[in-house]
Design a protein around this motif. Structure first.
Motif, mmCIF file in Angstrom:
data_model
loop_
_atom_site.group_PDB
_atom_site.id
_atom_site.type_symbol
_atom_site.label_atom_id
_atom_site.label_comp_id
_atom_site.label_asym_id
_atom_site.label_seq_id
_atom_site.Cartn_x
_atom_site.Cartn_y
_atom_site.Cartn_z
ATOM 1 N N UNK A 155 7.557 16.719 35.213
ATOM 2 C CA UNK A 155 6.520 15.832 35.323
ATOM 3 C C UNK A 155 5.607 15.490 34.117
ATOM 4 N N UNK A 156 5.868 16.573 33.040
ATOM 5 C CA UNK A 156 4.990 16.536 31.953
ATOM 6 C C UNK A 156 5.738 15.723 30.662
ATOM 7 N N UNK A 157 4.601 15.328 29.873
ATOM 8 C CA UNK A 157 5.216 14.184 28.832
ATOM 9 C C UNK A 157 5.395 14.909 27.671
ATOM 10 N N UNK A 158 6.639 14.543 26.899
ATOM 11 C CA UNK A 158 7.090 14.865 25.535
ATOM 12 C C UNK A 158 7.123 13.670 24.845
ATOM 13 N N UNK A 159 7.357 13.976 23.449
ATOM 14 C CA UNK A 159 7.219 12.738 22.448
ATOM 15 C C UNK A 159 8.487 13.113 21.526
ATOM 16 N N UNK A 160 9.335 12.284 21.404
ATOM 17 C CA UNK A 160 10.183 12.498 20.248
ATOM 18 C C UNK A 160 9.925 11.266 19.347
ATOM 19 N N UNK A 161 10.058 11.726 18.129
ATOM 20 C CA UNK A 161 10.083 10.704 16.999
ATOM 21 C C UNK A 161 10.492 11.071 15.666
ATOM 22 N N UNK A 162 11.470 10.142 15.023
ATOM 23 C CA UNK A 162 12.035 10.325 13.664
ATOM 24 C C UNK A 162 11.220 9.856 12.609
ATOM 25 N N UNK A 163 10.953 10.586 11.622
ATOM 26 C CA UNK A 163 10.189 10.125 10.641
ATOM 27 C C UNK A 163 10.410 10.945 9.055
ATOM 28 N N UNK A 164 9.686 10.512 8.220
ATOM 29 C CA UNK A 164 9.905 11.180 7.020
ATOM 30 C C UNK A 164 8.590 10.931 6.284
ATOM 31 N N UNK A 165 8.451 11.564 5.164
ATOM 32 C CA UNK A 165 7.298 11.526 4.230
ATOM 33 C C UNK A 165 7.575 10.680 3.197
ATOM 34 N N UNK A 166 7.018 9.890 2.677
ATOM 35 C CA UNK A 166 7.110 9.017 1.703
ATOM 36 C C UNK A 166 6.484 9.333 0.357
ATOM 37 N N UNK A 167 5.625 10.392 0.501
ATOM 38 C CA UNK A 167 4.777 10.745 -0.647
ATOM 39 C C UNK A 167 4.673 12.277 -0.648
ATOM 40 N N UNK A 168 4.452 13.098 -1.527
ATOM 41 C CA UNK A 168 4.484 14.216 -1.742
ATOM 42 C C UNK A 168 2.883 14.909 -1.153
ATOM 43 N N UNK A 169 2.426 14.769 0.117
ATOM 44 C CA UNK A 169 1.152 14.993 0.293
ATOM 45 C C UNK A 169 1.224 16.245 1.214
ATOM 46 N N UNK A 170 2.286 16.798 1.817
ATOM 47 C CA UNK A 170 2.259 18.018 2.269
ATOM 48 C C UNK A 170 1.348 17.660 3.854
ATOM 49 N N UNK A 171 1.801 16.810 4.426
ATOM 50 C CA UNK A 171 1.417 16.429 5.791
ATOM 51 C C UNK A 171 2.036 17.392 6.792
#
Length: 399
Positions: A124-140
Motif C-alpha cells: 500500500x506504499x507509493x513508488x515513483x518510476x521515471x525515465x529521464x536524462x540530463x540535457x546539460x552538465x550540471x551534475x544534478x
C-alpha cells in the motif's frame, strides 16, 4: 502530506511483461522437477546404503544429506521465481496535464522527462518510476530530483538504493519510494581478547529493501583468525542471501551447511539477527546460539533470549524467532557472548538489563561504549573473550 492522485486512470499490471512472466514460471516448474528427481534418486538408494559396510554407509548417508540440501535449495529458487512472476503493482499513469506540469518543472533544472508512473506496491506504499536524462552538465543528483518530486507530487520520496548517484546524459529509469516513518542511528563498541590481535566477532548493518534495516552479529567459536573466519562467512553470506531475496530460514540453513562442510573439524558460529521495518516499526529477532538481546524503552528493558546451539553442529539448525513492535525513542542492544562472560566475573550477567535501563545517554555510540566500559570494569580489565556491542536507536520522523 496528502496524496493528490484523483481523476487519474488506475490499472493493475504485472511487473514483468506476460511473455517474461510465463517464461519465469516455466523455469520455476523445471527447477521443481529437478528437485523432485534428486528426491527420487535418494529414495532408490536408501536400501543399498543399509546393506553396505559401515564406511560405505557413512559415505552414502553424507551424500543423501547433501542431496536433501540441494533439493531444499532448488525449491527455494523455484519459489523466488514464482513470487517474482506473480508479483503485481497498482500502476497509476500520469494525466497529460499533470505530466506536462512536472516535465516543465524538471526542465527548469535541465532534466528532460520521458515518462513517469505512480505505483502502489503490495504493502500500500507509493513508488515513483521515471525515465529521464540530463540535457546539460550540471551534475544534478538523484537525491536532489527526489526532493523536487516530493514537492511536485505532494508526498515524501527518497531515492531507491540502486539508483545512479547522478542523472546522466543518457536515458535512464530512476525509482523513488515513499519515505519511512522512522529513522535510525547505530553505534558499535568492541574489545579483542587480551591474548589475540583479531576479534572473532563480526557484524553488519544493511538494507534488504525500502524501509528495512537488518543488523547481524556473529560470534565465532574460540578466538583469533579461525573464529574470525567463521563469523565473517556467516555475516557476509547472510547479507548476500537476504539481499538476493532468499527467505531467512533457507539462508540460515545454507550457511549452516557451509559450516558443516568446512575443512576444519569444528566450524561453529552464533547468529544474532534483528530485522526492522521502518514503515511500521515491526521488528523480528532471529537467534541461533547467540546471547540475549535487549529493547530499551526509557528505563524499561525487554530481554530477548534463546536456548539453542550455534550453527555448524547439527544438520538442521534450531532457530528461534521473536517479534516486537518498536516505538519512538526505543533502543535495541545486541551483544556477543564475551559481554556476558565479563559480567559473570562481577555483578552477574542477569544485571545487564538494569545497566541498560539505567543509562540516560541518547547517542547509540555512547551507549555502546558505556556498556563496554562497564563490562571491562567488572572483569577488572582482564578481557578473556571478544566483546562486541551493537546499539540501534529508532525515532519517528516529524510530520
Amino acid at each position: 502530506m496528502k496524496r493528490q492522485i484523483s481523476g487519474e486512470r488506475e490499472e493493475f499490471n504485472s511487473i514483468l511483461p506476460e511473455y517474461g512472466r510465463r517464461k519465469l514460471l516455466t523455469y520455476a516448474d523445471s527447477i521443481r522437477e529437478l528437485a523432485e528427481s534428486f528426491r527420487e534418486t535418494e529414495r532408490g538408494r536408501g536400501i543399498m546404503a543399509e546393506e553396505a559396510d559401515r564406511k560405505d554407509y557413512i559415505w552414502q548417508k553424507r551424500l543423501n544429506e547433501n542431496k536433501n540440501l540441494m533439493v531444499e535449495h532448488l525449491q527455494e529458487m523455484a519459489q523466488i521465481m514464482t513470487q517474482l512472476a506473480e508479483e503485481s503493482r497498482k500502476c497509476v499513469p500520469m494525466g497529460e496535464r499533470r505530466f506536462k506540469q512536472i516535465s516543465h518543472a524538471l526542465r527548469e533544472v535541465d532534466i528532460q522527462l520521458k515518462n513517469l508512473y505512480l505505483i502502489e506496491n503490495e504493502a500500500g506504499r507509493m513508488e515513483v518510476s521515471l525515465t529521464m536524462r540530463n540535457i546539460k552538465k550540471n551534475n544534478l543528483s538523484s537525491e536532489e530530483i527526489g526532493d523536487l518530486l516530493s514537492v511536485l507530487l505532494n508526498m515524501r520520496l527518497v531515492s531507491a538504493q540502486d539508483n545512479a548517484f547522478f542523472v546522466g546524459a543518457d536515458w535512464k529509469t530512476f525509482y523513488y519510494v515513499e519515505e519511512a516513518r522512522f529513522h535510525v542511528l547505530t553505534g558499535v563498541a568492541s574489545a579483542v581478547k587480551e591474548t589475540e590481535k583479531i576479534s572473532g566477532d563480526n557484524y553488519a548493518f544493511f538494507r534488504t529493501g525500502a524501509g528495512n534495516l537488518t543488523a547481524v552479529l556473529s560470534d565465532g567459536m574460540g578466538s583469533g583468525d579461525k573464529a574470525c573466519s567463521d563469523s565473517t562467512m556467516v555475516v557476509e553470506l547472510m547479507q548476500k542471501f537476504l539481499e538476493a531475496g532468499f527467505q531467512m530460514e533457507m539462508a540460515i540453513q545454507m550457511i549452516n551447511s557451509a559450516l558443516l562442510t568446512g575443512e576444519e573439524n569444528s566450524n561453529m558460529s552464533t547468529l544474532d539477527l534483528c530485522s526492522m521495518d521502518l514503515y511500521s516499526g515491526e521488528c523480528r529477532f532471529v537467534k541461533v546460539g547467540s546471547a540475549s538481546s535487549y529493547i530499551k524503552r526509557q528505563h524499561l528493558v525487554d530481554r530477548i533470549s534463546s536456548g539453542n546451539l550455534p550453527l555448524g553442529i547439527f544438520q538442521k539448525p534450531d532457530m528461534e524467532a521473536v517479534g516486537r513492535t518498536l516505538m519512538d525513542g526505543d533502543y535495541i542492544v545486541m551483544v556477543s557472548d564475551g559481554v556476558l562472560d565479563a559480567l559473570s566475573q562481577g555483578i552477574g550477567e542477569d544485571m545487564l538489563s538494569e545497566v541498560i535501563g539505567s543509562t540516560n545517554l541518547e547517542n547509540p555510540g555512547e551507549i555502546a561504549n558505556a556498556i563496554l566500559n562497564f563490562c571491562i570494569h567488572q572483569c577488572r580489565g582482564r578481557i578473556r573473550d571478544d566483546m562486541t556491542i551493537l546499539v540501534i536507536g529508532i525515532w519517528k520522523k516529524e510530520d
